[in-house]
Design an enzyme around this catalytic site. Sequence first.
Site, PDB file in Angstrom:
ATOM      1  N   ASN A 123       0.823  -1.209   0.000  1.00  7.33           N
ATOM      2  CA  ASN A 123       0.000   0.000   0.000  1.00  7.33           C
ATOM      3  C   ASN A 123       0.856   1.258   0.000  1.00  7.33           C
ATOM      4  O   ASN A 123       0.615   2.205  -0.763  1.00  7.33           O
ATOM      5  CB  ASN A 123      -0.905   0.021   1.234  1.00  7.33           C
ATOM      6  CG  ASN A 123      -2.119  -0.873   1.098  1.00  7.33           C
ATOM      7  OD1 ASN A 123      -2.408  -1.387   0.026  1.00  7.33           O
ATOM      8  ND2 ASN A 123      -2.824  -1.067   2.197  1.00  7.33           N
ATOM      9  N   HIS A 181     -15.010   3.366 -15.525  1.00  5.17           N
ATOM     10  CA  HIS A 181     -14.840   2.597 -14.297  1.00  5.17           C
ATOM     11  C   HIS A 181     -16.074   1.764 -13.972  1.00  5.17           C
ATOM     12  O   HIS A 181     -16.039   0.924 -13.060  1.00  5.17           O
ATOM     13  CB  HIS A 181     -14.525   3.565 -13.143  1.00  5.17           C
ATOM     14  CG  HIS A 181     -14.069   2.921 -11.883  1.00  5.17           C
ATOM     15  ND1 HIS A 181     -14.828   2.905 -10.734  1.00  5.17           N
ATOM     16  CD2 HIS A 181     -12.919   2.262 -11.590  1.00  5.17           C
ATOM     17  CE1 HIS A 181     -14.173   2.269  -9.774  1.00  5.17           C
ATOM     18  NE2 HIS A 181     -13.012   1.873 -10.262  1.00  5.17           N
ATOM     19  N   TYR A 205     -11.876  -9.694  -2.538  1.00  2.00           N
ATOM     20  CA  TYR A 205     -12.498  -8.371  -2.525  1.00  2.00           C
ATOM     21  C   TYR A 205     -13.987  -8.557  -2.254  1.00  2.00           C
ATOM     22  O   TYR A 205     -14.642  -9.378  -2.896  1.00  2.00           O
ATOM     23  CB  TYR A 205     -12.350  -7.663  -3.873  1.00  2.00           C
ATOM     24  CG  TYR A 205     -11.022  -6.991  -4.125  1.00  2.00           C
ATOM     25  CD1 TYR A 205      -9.840  -7.461  -3.573  1.00  2.00           C
ATOM     26  CD2 TYR A 205     -10.944  -5.877  -4.954  1.00  2.00           C
ATOM     27  CE1 TYR A 205      -8.630  -6.850  -3.830  1.00  2.00           C
ATOM     28  CE2 TYR A 205      -9.731  -5.256  -5.224  1.00  2.00           C
ATOM     29  CZ  TYR A 205      -8.575  -5.751  -4.657  1.00  2.00           C
ATOM     30  OH  TYR A 205      -7.379  -5.149  -4.910  1.00  2.00           O
ATOM     31  N   ARG A 214     -13.901   2.543   4.163  1.00  4.07           N
ATOM     32  CA  ARG A 214     -12.718   1.711   4.351  1.00  4.07           C
ATOM     33  C   ARG A 214     -11.435   2.536   4.440  1.00  4.07           C
ATOM     34  O   ARG A 214     -10.602   2.317   5.293  1.00  4.07           O
ATOM     35  CB  ARG A 214     -12.578   0.707   3.205  1.00  4.07           C
ATOM     36  CG  ARG A 214     -11.422  -0.263   3.390  1.00  4.07           C
ATOM     37  CD  ARG A 214     -11.085  -0.993   2.108  1.00  4.07           C
ATOM     38  NE  ARG A 214     -10.342  -0.162   1.178  1.00  4.07           N
ATOM     39  CZ  ARG A 214     -10.459  -0.206  -0.141  1.00  4.07           C
ATOM     40  NH1 ARG A 214     -11.329  -1.019  -0.701  1.00  4.07           N
ATOM     41  NH2 ARG A 214      -9.723   0.582  -0.925  1.00  4.07           N
ATOM     42  N   HIS A 247     -14.779  -3.599  -0.617  1.00  2.79           N
ATOM     43  CA  HIS A 247     -14.723  -2.884  -1.889  1.00  2.79           C
ATOM     44  C   HIS A 247     -16.096  -2.467  -2.406  1.00  2.79           C
ATOM     45  O   HIS A 247     -16.194  -1.646  -3.309  1.00  2.79           O
ATOM     46  CB  HIS A 247     -14.027  -3.783  -2.919  1.00  2.79           C
ATOM     47  CG  HIS A 247     -13.628  -3.088  -4.175  1.00  2.79           C
ATOM     48  ND1 HIS A 247     -14.281  -3.295  -5.377  1.00  2.79           N
ATOM     49  CD2 HIS A 247     -12.653  -2.185  -4.442  1.00  2.79           C
ATOM     50  CE1 HIS A 247     -13.715  -2.567  -6.319  1.00  2.79           C
ATOM     51  NE2 HIS A 247     -12.730  -1.881  -5.780  1.00  2.79           N
TER      52      HIS A 247
END
EC number: 2.7.4.1
Length: 690
Positions: free
Chosen positions: A43, A420, A453, A549, A577
């Site tokens: 990350n 997206h 996810y 999150r 997610h």
Amino acid sequence: MNGVFFNRDVNWVEFNARVLQEGIRDDIPVLERVKFFAIFGSNFDEFFKVRVAALRRQWRRGDIKTCPSGMLPSEAVVAIENRARELYSLAYAELKSSLLPALEEKGISVVSPESVRSSLRASMESFFDERIFPILTPIGLDEDFPFINGELSYVYILFKDGKKALVRIPPSVDGVLCFFTEKKRSYHVFTEALVEFFCYKLFPGMEVEDSVVFRIVRDADLSVDEERDEDFIEAMEAVIEDREVSMPVALFIRGNNSSLVSDVISYVSLEEAAVFFAGCPVALSSLFSLYNVNRQDIKNEVWPALLPPEYDEELTIWDNIRRGDILFFHPYHSFLPVIRLVEDAAVDPCVLAIKMTLYRTSTNSPIVAALERAARNGKIVVAVVELKARFDEQRNIAWARRLERAGATVLYGIRNLKVHAKALMIIRNEDDGLRRYVHVSTGNYNENTAQFYSDIGIMTAREDLCTEMGLFFNMLTGYTAVNRLEKLAMAPVNLKERFIFLIDREIARKRDGENARIIAKLNSLVDRDIIESLYRASCEGVEIFLCVRGVCMLVPGVSGLSENISVISIVDRFLEHSRIFYFENGGEPEVFIASSDWMPRNLERRVELLVPVERSFAKKRIIDVLSFYFSDTSHAYCLDDSGSYERVEGVSNRRAQQLMYEYFRMVSDKGGRAGISDGVFNVRRSPSSS
């Protein structure tokens, strides 16, 4: 309204702090702790490559305030680097004092070459000679360093005679290697430690005086020339190449020799604050290969993937969807029906056309392979492949070329926008005419990430949604005028306006004395207009519960501004997610799923979809899921008005993800469509500040 805001990037660092906390806690299986350490490192690598690189660029261009928090880019960089240094120090200390000893207790010994007995060192040396030595390339240095790749680690060596050399850690080798196993114990070594210890073998007749291991993180926030229509793929490939030679943004180095360390720092030309003194491994993401050790006994209990009660394996995929909507909660539910939908469409003689958006896929994607097969079978295949999906560009370029060679129509997204939205539409010729089948999701068409996810998907043949999905694809592929959508909302057209309308409607309901409540689960909350709308709603007495999150710029619990807003974050075995939005609407709740977070980039610079969940069983099931999130006392963290996150605790240990799996298993066993929610949310909020 002039609200108060947390800085986006400083707040994100606290998200990664929560990831590290999951790795530190000793009440989860030890290899799962290893995974969180690896995620923490991965990350931060991406964060430095993208966000810190962007902030540094803003700093160089004039250091102008752009964040609603009022923090300058330079101030944000300093705050980030200081906090990151604290977290890295904590991570390496915990790795040494807690995590590695815990692995040792379970029969996994992670050792260094200099600390093992001679017999083990001999095994290690044999492993090095046979598996590592042949692929190493020594680089002697005269004066200047050669170019240092931003994706690799290096050993920098000083010899007794004053000469220096570099050895690149081979990227094809796992970061942690198992070199010996005996009885119930396995022995592992970090690849960089192995190379560093035995690197003298590359330089016969020379004596090593000292060495350090280091790596550079380079700017990956590079944009493509959107005007190069004729050579757009070529332009994207140039961006990928440019990342390898871009500006350094951080240096991670392990070693105690001041001259070697200063040499490397001088080469990268970074200020001291951007230099991080690491332990071993110098890239914590190397720990992913240790997590992959075949020891299920010290990992999370396996939760076999379920099937929704609406889905019958004995029926064709078409009969399944025609019976009614099918609601999927991945990874609790198997992703195989989604793959089956595309694979069956590829070979079904009744299927005429397949239209699909592709943002992130796997390396050997069965879905994209099925699209390729469908095109070769003479079906109309239209794939909107987003080449600007950061770090997946090369893979998407390869898939786009394969699909084109197979005869598919491939569109490389839309100029100045990223596509997206996650959507699939299949047109099939049936006895009563043409029928459309649609799948829409909050997550990518990637069978690998679908295993860890947390996302929601819906398969439907409902005429109203399918009609609007047809209009959506026509807008994407035909550059047609934007059609008015009644059911769906689409960014950048009207999605933000729809959200603000729904928030304002709750305000109006509250003023009229009706029930008013907003619940949202999302990954990031950054958009100023949305945040200020939520502040207005809080001031009117609307209860607002947010499960965010990652980044949250909204400040909860401020008297007179946000005392009716609470924010939690869930960090657990699955990456949260999904995006879910609930509006009480005076006792007639409306529920939506979306591909979009509440961020300017999603609402203004991407093509996104908001989809209503209207079937009673599906709506009730999603409400049940929301109640689990807000009752978590195991892996939930609560945000206060200072920007700190504290773990939520309770009398009973309630773990949302485990509750969800047990719930979905129960619903599947019952084979019914009904949910079990009593409509009560056991929510917690941080106390209001005075």
